[in-house]
Design a protein around this motif. Structure first.
Motif, PDB file in Angstrom:
ATOM      1  N   ASP A 427     -14.996  16.799   3.540  1.00 57.44           N
ATOM      2  CA  ASP A 427     -13.940  16.034   2.885  1.00 57.44           C
ATOM      3  C   ASP A 427     -12.600  16.581   3.356  1.00 57.44           C
ATOM      4  O   ASP A 427     -12.011  17.461   2.732  1.00 57.44           O
ATOM      5  CB  ASP A 427     -14.075  16.138   1.363  1.00 57.44           C
ATOM      6  N   LEU A 428     -12.121  16.079   4.505  1.00 55.60           N
ATOM      7  CA  LEU A 428     -10.896  16.573   5.118  1.00 55.60           C
ATOM      8  C   LEU A 428      -9.984  15.403   5.489  1.00 55.60           C
ATOM      9  O   LEU A 428     -10.470  14.288   5.722  1.00 55.60           O
ATOM     10  CB  LEU A 428     -11.214  17.394   6.373  1.00 55.60           C
ATOM     11  N   PRO A 429      -8.677  15.640   5.561  1.00 55.77           N
ATOM     12  CA  PRO A 429      -7.760  14.545   5.907  1.00 55.77           C
ATOM     13  C   PRO A 429      -8.031  13.947   7.280  1.00 55.77           C
ATOM     14  O   PRO A 429      -7.787  12.765   7.493  1.00 55.77           O
ATOM     15  CB  PRO A 429      -6.377  15.215   5.858  1.00 55.77           C
ATOM     16  N   SER A 430      -8.494  14.755   8.224  1.00 56.89           N
ATOM     17  CA  SER A 430      -8.826  14.255   9.557  1.00 56.89           C
ATOM     18  C   SER A 430      -9.938  15.119  10.123  1.00 56.89           C
ATOM     19  O   SER A 430     -10.229  16.207   9.614  1.00 56.89           O
ATOM     20  CB  SER A 430      -7.600  14.284  10.475  1.00 56.89           C
ATOM     21  N   ALA A 431     -10.580  14.606  11.182  1.00 51.59           N
ATOM     22  CA  ALA A 431     -11.664  15.351  11.794  1.00 51.59           C
ATOM     23  C   ALA A 431     -11.130  16.633  12.433  1.00 51.59           C
ATOM     24  O   ALA A 431     -10.057  16.641  13.024  1.00 51.59           O
ATOM     25  CB  ALA A 431     -12.356  14.497  12.853  1.00 51.59           C
TER      26      ALA A 431
END
Length: 770
Positions: A427-431
């Motif tokens: 669950d992260l803002p971007s890869a």
């Protein structure tokens, strides 16, 4: 059904051959020959497959059959289940004898009335309707999606490989491309392979790859929609032209992933229920993913056109009415089946295959035929009843099967990746775009965008999260249970809890090097700073070289910090050395003919700077004055390439372990060199032949375990493992959905001697290395 020929065997193992399945007069070469057969005791009907290759390919054929059987055990949908294998004990013995009914290799799949795709088009008097092409393609793409999730490639998709049944397509011919020619040998001109359905990288001899399966599927669906073999889209329905054109891209990186095809083929054309039942993909007891079978939900009776359904009904009637020749008929098989050894010298199968026999009372065959033929008109609507009439009830497991289930082997086939210990969705803002950090075998730290999370290495669960640091660069290990996170400041975090243990004031700091509890960084303005993380105090500060920016980097020597900055010329780099202890400037040297990016250089502990300079790999001795390289290697096939500041790098960033430097190139070849003189130690050439990879994610990067035993080559589609000492190929791991069309991002990895953390997109896997 096609009659047997004079040179066809009449019996293979416990099966009497009734007819050929394929009509060879319809063209399209095929690397195997298939027969419809019945058990000589009359208990079951199967499709028998034998190879067309000579004796030298017997091992490859049987190995691929075993791989197909294991894929069945892993619940790959739409794959024709392998029910039996030839009881061949010694491949070498077979290769030295004349082929006969006793030593011809074969495997059997369960029979359901089905037509190879060319025969289906002939029965329909033309191409399939667009809806049938969509449903067929979605089911096959779903099969490929699950197969690719297991780290496998089908490597055999062509019209002959697909049987159309009333309940959906069935895939046969697993691994035909691999069996036809060994890796590295061109497959063009092979009499067993239809060139129109062979991905260009595989035709050149490249290793079969998941995106090659996508190409073959696209060509297959063009054939189903037009009746013509080839990549031309003329005549393809407008609704299919865009998606099939993407599948047929010459550059594999421009093709969609199989998982994306399922959505695109079913979009607006027969959607599955809102919450279809989940189907788990399992490999050797490990759940890799759990998702719904959308294709199964829409493939209802009646999906095939009338002509094909009618042909299926006729086939079912002929099979039920066929008599076993008296000269091959035998008494019923004894109740206890005989184990069938599988001749795969590279692996031990998980269980013992057995021949199943049953003496249970069965309905009269003539009664079934009479009822079936009388109801042909009804069967032509969907053909579902033909399956009911000809299917066998699942037999009770034999004593041998029950024993094998209790003593399941943990060995895996050669080349198969280890089973992930866990898989989690981040669950992260971007890869993540840089390598994770592993410390102590307990916690992994991963950055995605401005957020940093700590993962429990035993389970993959998130144990802490920091979003307030505005992380802007790679996380680094600082020793003493700390990690450094560059952001608005340089923050030291407790790796176990994520709590801040210290900060260094700097405007977007660029870390240049770390050793123990000391970090050297560029403060983003005009100074090089040495900072004691544990004591939370600045050790020294020195003016940075002219022109230094956040995009340059540094390397640690035993007594010095070497900082790179732009040189006086457009094609030069200046290296400046500072005393690690005092910050005093020691020397400054210029290196010409180097287009240097931060990620393209590495320094060994003894002071050799290795630079991947476009089409050359160069080694410089930083301990000696002068800017000439100690050794230089030119990329193969680089003649004629323009070399300038805009030329993409041919070599990836090298890595060093001891006296060995490892590097991969744009042909996906991995090499090991002696860092002292540039002499090659070994080359691993997988022959991926991936076309123009330079415009996507470039050549794979390499990573080596702390002990130097295992080397990983990492790109946007897979992670390949090699033995670092001799370059022996160990396995390859392919993440489902990796490298999807328009969203390429290289995998990120971090290694210990025991495990590898692989992050692809927002999915993280932990694979054991032992």
């Amino acid at each position: 059904m096609q009659p047997l020929r004079h040179d066809d065997p009449r019996r293979l193992g416990p099966y009497a051959l009734l007819s050929r399945l394929d009509d060879e007069s319809l063209g399209l070469p095929w690397g195997e020959r298939r027969f419809i057969a019945k058990a000589t005791d009359g208990t079951r009907t199967v499709v028998i497959t034998v190879p067309l290759r000579g004796k030298a390919a017997l091992a490859a054929f049987l190995a691929e059959a075993e791989q197909a059987r294991r894929a069945n055990e892993s619940r790959v949908p739409w794959l024709a289940p392998v029910a039996d294998l030839a009881p061949v004990a010694d491949i070498g013995d077979i290769a030295g004898r004349t082929a006969s009914a006793e030593n011809i290799p074969w495997y059997a799949t369960r029979f359901a009335p089905g037509l190879p795709l060319p025969e289906a088009l002939a029965a329909n008097s033309g191409p399939l309707p667009e809806q049938a092409v969509r449903l067929c393609g979605a089911a096959l793409a779903e099969a490929l999606t699950r197969l690719h999730a297991l780290g496998e490639t089908y490597a055999g998709l062509s019209p002959r490989a697909v049987l159309l049944t009333a309940s959906g397509p069935r895939l046969t011919g697993f691994g035909v491309v691999r069996s036809a020619a060994p890796e590295g040998q061109p497959r063009t001109g092979s009499p067993e392979l239809a060139p129109e359905f062979l991905p260009p990288e595989q035709a050149a001899g490249g290793l079969p790859r998941p995106l090659g399966d996508v190409y073959a599927l696209g060509a297959l669906l063009v054939y189903a929609a037009t009746g013509r073999a080839g990549a031309a889209l003329d005549g393809v329905p407008d609704g299919l032209r865009e998606v099939l054109g993407a599948c047929l891209a010459t550059d594999p990186a421009e093709r969609p992933a199989a998982s994306e095809l399922v959505d695109r083929l079913l979009d607006g054309h027969g959607q599955a229920p809102a919450e279809p039942p989940p189907v788990a993909t399992v490999f050797d007891g490990t759940v890799l993913d759990q998702q719904a079978s959308r294709a199964e939900a829409v493939l209802r009776p009646g999906w095939l056109p009338y002509g094909v359904s009618a042909a299926l009904a006729v086939q079912a009637a002929e099979v039920l009415d066929a008599e076993i020749p008296e000269d091959v008929a035998v008494a019923p098989v004894a109740p206890e089946p005989v184990p069938v050894p599988v001749p795969d010298p590279a692996a031990v199968p998980d269980g013992t295959l057995t021949r199943s026999g049953s003496g249970a009372a069965r309905p009269s065959r003539r009664a079934l035929v009479t009822g079936l033929v009388a109801g042909t008109a009804g069967l032509a609507v969907g053909g579902a009843a033909t399956w009911t009439a000809t299917a066998e009830d699942p037999p009770e497991p034999t004593a041998a099967q029950r024993y094998a289930a209790k003593r399941r082997s943990r060995k895996r086939l050669a080349g198969a990746p280890p089973n992930p210990r866990w898989h989690t969705r981040l669950d992260l803002p971007s890869a993540p775009g840089d390598e994770p950090v592993l410390r102590g075998g307990r916690i992994a730290v991963v950055r995605g965008g401005s957020a940093v999370v700590g993962l429990d290495l035993t389970s993959g669960d998130e144990v802490w999260r920091r979003e307030d640091l505005h992380a802007s660069g790679p996380v680094r290990s600082a020793g003493g249970g700390l990690v450094l996170v560059p952001g608005k400041e340089l923050s030291a975090l407790d790796i176990r809890t994520g709590e801040t243990r210290g900060t260094a004031k700097a405007a977007r700091p660029q870390v240049l090097g770390m050793d123990g509890g000391t970090v050297w960084f560029f403060d983003g303005e005009r100074h090089i700073v040495a900072y004691d993380v544990a004591r939370r105090r600045r050790l020294w500060s020195a003016p940075a070289p002219d022109g230094m920016s956040k995009d340059t980097g540094g390397h640690l020597l035993p007594d010095a910090l070497v900082v790179r900055s732009p040189g006086p010329g457009r094609e030069s780099v200046r290296a400046t050395a500072y005393s690690r202890r005092s910050g005093e400037r020691q020397w400054s040297r210029t290196y010409d003919d180097v287009f240097l990016a931060r990620e393209q250089a590495v320094v060994s502990g003894e002071g050799t700077l290795v630079v991947a300079a476009r089409t050359r790999l160069k080694g410089y001795d930083l301990q000696r004055p002068g800017g000439k390289p100690r050794w230089s290697l030119r990329a193969p096939k680089a003649d004629g390439l323009y070399e300038g500041p805009t030329t993409p790098p041919y070599f990836a960033r090298p890595v060093v372990h001891g006296s060995t430097v490892f590097v991969s190139d744009s042909l996906y070849i991995v090499r090991a060199f002696d860092i002292r003189n540039g002499e090659e130690k070994w080359t691993a050439n997988p022959r991926f032949a991936y076309g123009n990879t330079l415009k996507t994610t470039g050549p794979p990067v390499t990573a080596v375990s702390p002990s130097g035993r295992t080397l990983l080559a990492v790109n946007s589609s897979e992670v390949a493992a090699y033995g670092a000492e001799q370059g022996t190929a160990l396995w390859r791991f392919t993440q489902v959905g990796a490298g999807t069309h328009g969203a390429l991002r290289r995998h990120q990895v971090a290694l210990t001697d025991e495990s590898a953390l692989i992050v692809g997109g927002r999915d993280a896997y932990l694979l054991p290395l032992k």
